[in-house]
Enzyme design. Sequence first.
Site, mmCIF file in Angstrom:
data_model
loop_
_atom_site.group_PDB
_atom_site.id
_atom_site.type_symbol
_atom_site.label_atom_id
_atom_site.label_comp_id
_atom_site.label_asym_id
_atom_site.label_seq_id
_atom_site.Cartn_x
_atom_site.Cartn_y
_atom_site.Cartn_z
ATOM 1 N N HIS A 59 -101.435 -97.698 56.622
ATOM 2 C CA HIS A 59 -100.192 -98.269 57.166
ATOM 3 C C HIS A 59 -100.279 -98.334 58.681
ATOM 4 C CE1 HIS A 59 -96.064 -99.583 57.057
ATOM 5 N NE2 HIS A 59 -95.747 -98.700 57.989
ATOM 6 N N TYR A 121 -95.567 -108.523 60.216
ATOM 7 C CA TYR A 121 -94.415 -109.416 60.039
ATOM 8 C C TYR A 121 -94.108 -110.248 61.288
ATOM 9 C CZ TYR A 121 -92.247 -105.112 61.920
ATOM 10 O OH TYR A 121 -91.964 -103.990 62.661
ATOM 11 N N HIS A 234 -91.908 -100.255 52.870
ATOM 12 C CA HIS A 234 -91.246 -99.082 53.424
ATOM 13 C C HIS A 234 -90.186 -98.631 52.411
ATOM 14 C CE1 HIS A 234 -92.209 -101.074 57.502
ATOM 15 N NE2 HIS A 234 -92.905 -99.954 57.490
ATOM 16 N N HIS A 271 -93.906 -93.918 53.576
ATOM 17 C CA HIS A 271 -93.008 -92.846 54.026
ATOM 18 C C HIS A 271 -92.426 -92.080 52.833
ATOM 19 C CE1 HIS A 271 -93.509 -94.280 58.063
ATOM 20 N NE2 HIS A 271 -92.854 -95.401 57.836
ATOM 21 N N ASP A 322 -99.224 -95.752 61.321
ATOM 22 C CA ASP A 322 -97.953 -96.437 61.539
ATOM 23 C C ASP A 322 -97.794 -96.924 62.972
ATOM 24 O OD1 ASP A 322 -95.401 -97.423 61.296
ATOM 25 O OD2 ASP A 322 -94.501 -95.589 60.568
#
Length: 428
Positions: A59, A121, A234, A271, A322
């Site tokens: 991620h 994104y 997520h 997460h 992340d």
Amino acid sequence: MSGERQRFHCEAALVEGRLAERVRVEAVDGVVVELVVGVPPRPDDVVLGTVVPGFANAHSHAFHRELRGCTHADGGDFWQWRHRMYEVANRLTPDSYHVVAERVFTEMRDAGYTAVGEFHYLHHQPGGTPYGGHEMELALVAAATSAGIRLVLLDTCYLSGGVNEPLGAEQQRFGDGDAHRWLDRWHRLRDALSGRGDGLVTLGAAIHSVRAVSRYDLSVIADSLPQNVPLHAHVSEQPAENRACLEAHGLTPVGLLADHGLVSSRFSAVHATHLTTGDIDLLGDAGATIVMCPTTEADLGDGIGPAPELQGAGARLAIGSDQHVVIDPLEELSRLELDQRLRLQRRGVFPPDMLWAAGTAGGYGSLGLSRNPGSPPGLRVGEHWDAVEIDTTSARLRGVDPWQMPLAARACDVRATIVAGRLTRPGR
């Protein structure tokens, strides 16, 4: 590179769940075709020290790296941090995105990550006007190719600013209008990526969160996204997300995704911090992967997720960096264990084999890169020849049991990474 054969000899290597000595590896086109334990090197072998499978960063948001060391003095919570993140997102162009991503991917490679799942994104121009092609996506591909890291581009469906809310002004470049148009762009992107990236690039998919996609759009994705594509989302990162989902749908985020048939063995929940026992059972029964990002979850004050309960229910674990407050797979693995010690007030929550698996096979399985995602961690015939050489003679690791390195080693102990047979030393 068709038919290219690579030969290496490892003083020691993690092989199918055990540390073995004097291991010879042969690979063809970056795939392991032969492993022999207990043999001396041959004259033409590349000789290495202690070697383990490559770590997977399951991620990543590459552009979040621009916030490292810039937000702590402001305090606040996740939502205030997110506002700063949007400011960064809307400054990026394809050219500047390439520069940021190449720097981040190179740092990952030097830290021991050999594969990255980029949860992407930033599709369009600020304001939402599409680019002529896939400029932002191709910037990531070029950056990963230059850095020499394996990339799974998790192209993300991001349609709403919150449950039943339109995208905000700062989110316009993320959206495609509806799931049909996102899928259309996803298929065109898959065609555009064909033949690019030196064989190191594949396309996956992601749903940003249940805040960002409606029930109808979840149904469209469930019906139309190819079943062999890894799917990430997520999930329950914040209690506010859970409350909004329960109020709107009468279900938790995991429950809503499962209600649409999206929770399966190809699904990765990122997460998964604030789960109910029912959520844990759904994810475990499906054999889903949970991507924990301990350094980010700590930095943002998100909380500590129920990782041992999820694993006990049947889910697999993986790690991600992340927002890149730290890029160090061994730091993530250490935190995965140490955070649970603080939460549960006991030691040895995860034995070493579980930590090795989370850092390597779990992440590769999450990204659709492994043929044996549930197997014991280690090099094996038929898998990618992606590996990391660790300096077990460093001051940090002197006297350490190599099997327990996930709790003691750090990225500075990485001597080299191998991706598809290509060996690179840090800083080169």
